[in-house]
Design a protein around this motif. Structure first.
Motif, PDB file in Angstrom:
ATOM      1  N   GLU A 192       0.848  -1.317  -0.039  1.00  0.00           N
ATOM      2  CA  GLU A 192      -0.049   0.016  -0.189  1.00  0.00           C
ATOM      3  C   GLU A 192       0.887   1.454   0.092  1.00  0.00           C
ATOM      4  O   GLU A 192       1.797   1.190   0.804  1.00  0.00           O
ATOM      5  N   VAL A 193       0.729   2.143  -1.109  1.00  0.00           N
ATOM      6  CA  VAL A 193       1.391   3.372  -0.857  1.00  0.00           C
ATOM      7  C   VAL A 193       0.226   4.555  -0.771  1.00  0.00           C
ATOM      8  O   VAL A 193      -0.713   4.487  -1.727  1.00  0.00           O
ATOM      9  N   GLY A 194       0.701   5.433   0.163  1.00  0.00           N
ATOM     10  CA  GLY A 194      -0.378   6.485   0.576  1.00  0.00           C
ATOM     11  C   GLY A 194       0.519   7.676   0.101  1.00  0.00           C
ATOM     12  O   GLY A 194       1.691   8.025  -0.105  1.00  0.00           O
TER      13      GLY A 194
ATOM     14  N   GLY B 195       5.155  20.614   0.643  1.00  0.00           N
ATOM     15  CA  GLY B 195       4.997  19.439  -0.435  1.00  0.00           C
ATOM     16  C   GLY B 195       4.042  18.580  -0.310  1.00  0.00           C
ATOM     17  O   GLY B 195       3.428  18.346   0.856  1.00  0.00           O
ATOM     18  N   PHE B 196       4.547  17.361  -0.999  1.00  0.00           N
ATOM     19  CA  PHE B 196       3.856  15.897  -0.641  1.00  0.00           C
ATOM     20  C   PHE B 196       4.879  14.728  -0.212  1.00  0.00           C
ATOM     21  O   PHE B 196       5.954  15.018  -0.537  1.00  0.00           O
ATOM     22  N   GLY B 197       4.357  13.976   0.487  1.00  0.00           N
ATOM     23  CA  GLY B 197       5.075  12.892   0.766  1.00  0.00           C
ATOM     24  C   GLY B 197       4.337  11.641   0.704  1.00  0.00           C
ATOM     25  O   GLY B 197       3.201  11.618   0.290  1.00  0.00           O
ATOM     26  N   LEU B 198       5.085  10.485   0.688  1.00  0.00           N
ATOM     27  CA  LEU B 198       4.493   9.111   0.562  1.00  0.00           C
ATOM     28  C   LEU B 198       4.606   8.106   1.852  1.00  0.00           C
ATOM     29  O   LEU B 198       5.699   8.516   2.575  1.00  0.00           O
ATOM     30  N   GLU B 199       4.033   7.255   1.950  1.00  0.00           N
ATOM     31  CA  GLU B 199       4.250   6.223   3.084  1.00  0.00           C
ATOM     32  C   GLU B 199       3.923   4.920   2.490  1.00  0.00           C
ATOM     33  O   GLU B 199       3.242   4.905   1.614  1.00  0.00           O
ATOM     34  N   VAL B 200       4.691   4.048   2.950  1.00  0.00           N
ATOM     35  CA  VAL B 200       4.457   2.571   2.385  1.00  0.00           C
ATOM     36  C   VAL B 200       4.261   1.475   3.503  1.00  0.00           C
ATOM     37  O   VAL B 200       4.792   1.673   4.428  1.00  0.00           O
TER      38      VAL B 200
ATOM     39  N   ILE C  46      11.068   7.743   3.374  1.00  0.00           N
ATOM     40  CA  ILE C  46       9.650   7.516   3.511  1.00  0.00           C
ATOM     41  C   ILE C  46       9.564   6.437   4.369  1.00  0.00           C
ATOM     42  O   ILE C  46      10.274   5.507   4.751  1.00  0.00           O
ATOM     43  N   ASP C  47       8.169   6.492   5.347  1.00  0.00           N
ATOM     44  CA  ASP C  47       7.775   5.785   6.298  1.00  0.00           C
ATOM     45  C   ASP C  47       7.596   4.523   5.821  1.00  0.00           C
ATOM     46  O   ASP C  47       6.504   4.395   5.114  1.00  0.00           O
ATOM     47  N   VAL C  48       8.183   3.217   5.888  1.00  0.00           N
ATOM     48  CA  VAL C  48       7.957   1.889   5.429  1.00  0.00           C
ATOM     49  C   VAL C  48       7.441   1.023   6.524  1.00  0.00           C
ATOM     50  O   VAL C  48       8.506   0.711   7.498  1.00  0.00           O
ATOM     51  N   GLN C  49       6.478   0.771   6.591  1.00  0.00           N
ATOM     52  CA  GLN C  49       5.923  -0.568   7.592  1.00  0.00           C
ATOM     53  C   GLN C  49       5.893  -1.869   7.053  1.00  0.00           C
ATOM     54  O   GLN C  49       5.219  -2.021   5.866  1.00  0.00           O
TER      55      GLN C  49
END
Length: 141
Positions: free
Chosen positions: A84-86, A94-99, A134-137
């Motif tokens: 899942e990529v948010g 700006g914009f960011g992602l989390e995974v 990027i925060d990756v869980q």
């Protein structure tokens, strides 16, 4: 920290999130559409987050296979990852992602699967590219 490149590919995007993208060798072509949640019309087409989610999941399975092979083991053929990529605005601007990656390795006990996942996270190129950015869980199903 150099990389000994053994493979590279080239792609071109036109039109941004509502355009097209394709590899220059013609092996891959995709129509792009901005999701409604990001102010787009939605509709048919994919978006960069979907492509990133699919790529990260596939690459991470490759990393799992690599670390398993170091232990002279073979992963089950039905090993899978749900990625899942948010995307959204960052508080810093700006914009960011989390995974999040949910890893399923049927037939392995949870502790052994978690150990493989931890090692794979250290060698996966996508994990290395996102680390500390990027925060990756990671979770083992």
């Amino acid at each position: 920290m150099g990389v000994n490149v053994v493979y590279s590919t080239r792609a071109r995007a036109t039109g941004g999130r509502d355009g097209t993208a394709q590899t220059l060798d013609g092996a891959f072509k995709v129509s792009l559409a901005t999701p409604r949640e990001l102010g787009g019309a939605g509709g048919e087409g994919n978006n960069p987050e979907q492509l990133f989610a699919a790529g990260y999941a596939a690459c991470f399975i490759g990393a799992l296979k690599f670390v398993a092979a170091q232990d002279k083991k073979t992963l089950p053929a039905d090993t899978s990852i749900t990625s899942e990529v948010g995307i959204g605005p960052r508080s810093e601007s700006g914009f960011g992602l989390e995974v999040s990656l949910e890893i399923s390795i049927p037939g392995l006990d949870k502790a052994e699967a978690e150990a493989l996942v931890s090692r794979a996270h250290e060698v996966c190129p996508y994990s290395n590219a996102t680390r500390n950015n990027i925060d990756v869980q990671l979770s083992v199903a």
